[in-house]
Design a protein around this motif. Structure first.
Motif, short mmCIF file in Angstrom:
data_model
loop_
_atom_site.label_atom_id
_atom_site.label_comp_id
_atom_site.label_asym_id
_atom_site.label_seq_id
_atom_site.Cartn_x
_atom_site.Cartn_y
_atom_site.Cartn_z
N ALA A 112 0.84 -1.20 0.00
CA ALA A 112 0.00 0.00 0.00
C ALA A 112 0.88 1.25 0.00
O ALA A 112 2.02 1.23 0.48
N ALA A 113 0.35 2.34 -0.55
CA ALA A 113 1.06 3.61 -0.51
C ALA A 113 1.21 4.05 0.95
O ALA A 113 0.35 3.76 1.78
N PRO A 114 2.29 4.76 1.28
CA PRO A 114 2.46 5.26 2.65
C PRO A 114 1.26 6.09 3.08
O PRO A 114 0.64 6.80 2.29
N ALA A 115 0.92 5.98 4.36
CA ALA A 115 -0.24 6.71 4.89
C ALA A 115 0.02 8.21 4.85
O ALA A 115 1.15 8.68 4.97
N VAL A 116 -1.07 8.96 4.69
CA VAL A 116 -1.00 10.42 4.76
C VAL A 116 -1.18 10.82 6.22
O VAL A 116 -2.25 10.63 6.81
N THR A 117 -0.14 11.38 6.82
CA THR A 117 -0.16 11.71 8.24
C THR A 117 -0.60 13.15 8.47
O THR A 117 -0.71 13.94 7.53
N ASP A 118 -0.83 13.49 9.74
CA ASP A 118 -1.20 14.86 10.09
C ASP A 118 -0.08 15.84 9.79
O ASP A 118 -0.33 17.03 9.61
N ALA A 119 1.15 15.35 9.73
CA ALA A 119 2.26 16.24 9.39
C ALA A 119 2.22 16.63 7.91
O ALA A 119 2.76 17.67 7.52
N VAL A 120 1.56 15.82 7.11
CA VAL A 120 1.40 16.10 5.67
C VAL A 120 0.12 16.87 5.40
O VAL A 120 0.09 17.81 4.60
N ASP A 121 -0.95 16.48 6.08
CA ASP A 121 -2.28 17.08 5.88
C ASP A 121 -2.61 17.93 7.11
O ASP A 121 -3.11 17.42 8.11
N LEU A 122 -2.32 19.21 7.04
CA LEU A 122 -2.41 20.08 8.21
C LEU A 122 -3.86 20.39 8.58
O LEU A 122 -4.71 20.61 7.69
N PRO A 123 -4.17 20.45 9.87
CA PRO A 123 -5.54 20.76 10.31
C PRO A 123 -5.80 22.27 10.34
O PRO A 123 -6.13 22.83 11.38
N VAL A 124 -5.67 22.91 9.18
CA VAL A 124 -5.88 24.35 9.07
C VAL A 124 -7.22 24.60 8.40
O VAL A 124 -7.43 24.16 7.25
N PRO A 125 -8.15 25.28 9.04
CA PRO A 125 -9.45 25.54 8.41
C PRO A 125 -9.30 26.29 7.08
O PRO A 125 -8.59 27.29 7.01
N GLY A 126 -9.95 25.77 6.06
CA GLY A 126 -9.95 26.43 4.77
C GLY A 126 -8.85 26.01 3.82
O GLY A 126 -8.93 26.29 2.62
N ILE A 127 -7.82 25.33 4.32
CA ILE A 127 -6.74 24.91 3.42
C ILE A 127 -7.21 23.72 2.59
O ILE A 127 -8.05 22.92 3.02
N THR A 128 -6.66 23.60 1.39
CA THR A 128 -6.98 22.46 0.54
C THR A 128 -6.51 21.17 1.20
O THR A 128 -5.36 21.06 1.62
N ARG A 129 -7.41 20.21 1.32
CA ARG A 129 -7.04 18.92 1.90
C ARG A 129 -6.00 18.24 1.01
O ARG A 129 -6.01 18.39 -0.21
N PHE A 130 -5.12 17.48 1.64
CA PHE A 130 -4.04 16.86 0.87
C PHE A 130 -4.60 15.90 -0.17
O PHE A 130 -4.18 15.91 -1.33
N GLN B 179 8.65 36.78 3.34
CA GLN B 179 8.80 36.04 4.59
C GLN B 179 8.67 34.54 4.31
O GLN B 179 7.80 34.12 3.55
N PRO B 180 9.52 33.71 4.94
CA PRO B 180 9.44 32.26 4.70
C PRO B 180 8.21 31.66 5.38
O PRO B 180 7.92 31.93 6.54
N ALA B 181 7.51 30.84 4.65
CA ALA B 181 6.37 30.10 5.20
C ALA B 181 6.87 28.79 5.79
O ALA B 181 7.97 28.33 5.49
N THR B 182 6.04 28.19 6.63
CA THR B 182 6.36 26.88 7.20
C THR B 182 5.74 25.80 6.32
O THR B 182 4.53 25.82 6.05
N LEU B 183 6.57 24.87 5.89
CA LEU B 183 6.09 23.80 5.01
C LEU B 183 5.60 22.61 5.82
O LEU B 183 6.20 22.23 6.83
N ALA B 184 4.52 22.00 5.36
CA ALA B 184 4.11 20.71 5.90
C ALA B 184 5.14 19.67 5.48
O ALA B 184 5.98 19.90 4.59
N ALA B 185 5.10 18.53 6.12
CA ALA B 185 6.01 17.45 5.73
C ALA B 185 5.77 17.07 4.27
O ALA B 185 4.64 17.10 3.78
N GLU B 186 6.83 16.71 3.58
CA GLU B 186 6.72 16.31 2.18
C GLU B 186 6.28 14.86 2.08
O GLU B 186 6.93 13.98 2.67
N TYR B 187 5.21 14.60 1.36
CA TYR B 187 4.80 13.22 1.12
C TYR B 187 5.72 12.59 0.08
O TYR B 187 6.26 11.52 0.27
#
Length: 508
Positions: free
Chosen positions: A205-223, A444-452
């Motif tokens: 199976a493909a690696p799971a999508v974790t919370d570090a990849v899919d951030l719980p930010v309201p309004g952001i595009t889901r991973f 200004q540098p943004a904070t990146l989610a973990a790279e899938y």
């Protein structure tokens, strides 16, 4: 008042009703022959094929995934106007009948030019033309050249009789749409076929999508993009109906061994699962025509290796059941799939059921053929695909892009901490950095989610201490080769848009 000179409204009604009969009868016959032979769809496909590229791109820009609805509405308006003209020209019905029969013959000829057409594709246009021609002749010829009073005395069609006949024909023509759908569903039950489709189990199976990849930010595009929300841009005016039991894939061209595969052949092979981001070349800066899904299928390189690819070949020309073609560099096929599943279920019909191509790192018009039935190994100097014949680039790697999802444009927010967030992508290269600018202040540098993976988009966030006033937020991304998005905006033609996405917001 005499009826020898029919009033304009009667002529207009006669023309419109006859056109409805033409389309209705043709659509009903096409339910038996094949949906793509419907006169309405044949006419629409011909218009799409001959529409200037700038106009197609403008339609996608303005209407997005509703571009086909806009085309259908435009066609309906033009058809009504044309039907009125036919009615005015019809005279006592003979001239109108000749025009409709001739138009039916023209559409029959056009249907025969469609990819994959058989001789039977001519029938809907021919039968629709003959029936509608007979209808308009019978409707107009029965009105005598006498007074309305005499007509109502039983010597011809009265005004009421005319309206009843036209109304009845209109109702019957409208009824052919659900009737044709019912017939098509029972002849080709795609819903039952898809429900019975056995999705292959990948070895890993493909690696799971974790919370570090899919951030719980309201309004952001889901991973991961749900199937129902995944964008759809293609040239098919009606979603093709192709049953898995009828599906075959031909592999031919510059190969040692031509192959024909069906699903029994595929199920004996190892399936794989990959999470990949797709992007449409028509996506404007900041646009929604991108999505990520978990795809299940079979490696294209494995299938081609079995056929034995000529070392001199450099292109894979894939063909859809509806005739669409895409030219993909053979060198880009690493990670490419013959996909049969999407997000844990068989491909949705509108996304290519039962099989489609997925090739990471390339825009869809050169890589993502839906309803695929043919793979020809060839060369770019010997073959051209659908969009490259129309002025788009032959090779189209996805360009680095970033988008602001929140806050939305023209949002009104309270001063203080504001989360700015979105997604960025640079398939096959990966995102190294995202930066945000407020007005003309320093980036200004943004904070990146973990790279899938480098083949998927990447979420990002930035905390802004917002001050009162109207502000412009901008975003830019840098890929892992060190290249930053250019500021200059360009249109999608010929190989993808460029530029920094921006949002204007007001802080109270």
């Amino acid at each position: 008042m005499t009826i020898d000179h029919l009033s304009r409204w009667r002529r207009a009604i006669a023309g419109i009703t006859a056109a409805a009969v033409f389309l209705g009868v043709g659509h009903l016959v096409a339910a038996f022959v094949g949906p793509r032979s419907s006169p309405f769809l044949v006419l629409g496909a011909t218009m799409v094929d001959n529409t200037p590229e700038w106009l197609k791109e403008e339609a996608i820009r303005r209407f997005g995934t509703n571009d086909k609805l806009a085309l259908f509405v435009s066609m309906a308006v033009v058809m009504v106007a044309g039907a009125v003209v036919i009615g005015m020209f019809a005279g006592r019905g003979v001239r109108g009948a000749v025009v409709l029969v001739g138009f039916g013959a023209l559409l029959a000829w056009l249907a025969m030019q469609r990819p994959g057409a058989t001789a039977l594709f001519a029938l809907p246009g021919l039968i629709g033309g003959v029936v509608s021609g007979a209808f308009i002749y019978g409707l107009l010829a029965r009105i005598p050249a006498r007074s309305e009073r005499e007509a109502t005395a039983g010597q011809g069609l009265s005004r009421r009789g005319f309206l009843l006949a036209a109304s009845a024909a209109g109702v019957l023509a409208a009824a052919t749409v659900p009737a044709a759908r019912w017939i098509g569903t029972h002849l080709r039950d795609i819903v039952a076929d898809r429900a019975a489709f056995l999705l292959p189990t990948p070895r890993a199976a493909a690696p799971a999508v974790t919370d570090a990849v899919d951030l719980p930010v309201p309004g952001i595009t889901r991973f991961l993009t749900p199937n129902t929300e995944f964008y759809r841009i293609d040239t098919a005016l009606q979603v093709p109906v192709l049953l898995s039991t009828d599906w075959q894939l031909r592999i031919h061209g510059m190969v040692e061994r031509e192959r024909r595969l069906d699903f029994d052949d595929l199920r004996s092979r190892e399936a794989v699962e990959s999470v990949l981001t797709l992007t449409c070349v028509s996506n404007e800066v900041g646009g929604p025509l991108a999505g990520t899904a978990t795809w299940t299928g079979y490696r294209l390189t494995d299938l081609l290796d079995e056929a034995g690819v000529d070392p001199d070949a450099d292109m894979l020309l894939s063909r859809s059941i509806d005739g669409f073609t895409a030219g993909t560099p053979l060198s880009a096929l690493g990670g490419g799939l013959l996909a049969v599943g999407m997000n844990g279920e068989p491909l949705p019909q509108q996304h290519g059921y039962p099989a489609r191509l997925i090739v990471p790192g390339l825009y869809g018009y050169v890589s993502a053929t839906k309803w695929v039935v043919d793979l020809e190994v060839t060369r770019f100097d010997r073959a051209e695909a659908y969009w490259t014949r129309r002025g788009w680039s032959a090779e189209a790697p996805v360009k680095t892009a970033a988008r602001i999802d929140v806050p939305s444009g023209f949002a009104r927010l309270a001063q203080g901490p504001v989360v700015v967030a979105g997604v960025a992508w640079a398939q096959n290269r990966g995102i190294a950095a995202v930066e945000v600018q407020v007005d003309d202040q320093p980036w200004q540098p943004a904070t990146l989610a973990a790279e899938y993976s480098t083949s998927t988009w990447r979420q990002w966030t930035w905390q802004w201490d917002a001050t009162p006033g109207t502000h412009t937020l901008r975003v830019r991304a840098t890929d892992q080769t060190g290249r930053t998005q250019p500021e200059a905006r360009t249109t999608p033609i010929p190989n993808g848009a460029t530029g920094w996405h921006s949002q204007v917001v007001t802080i109270r």
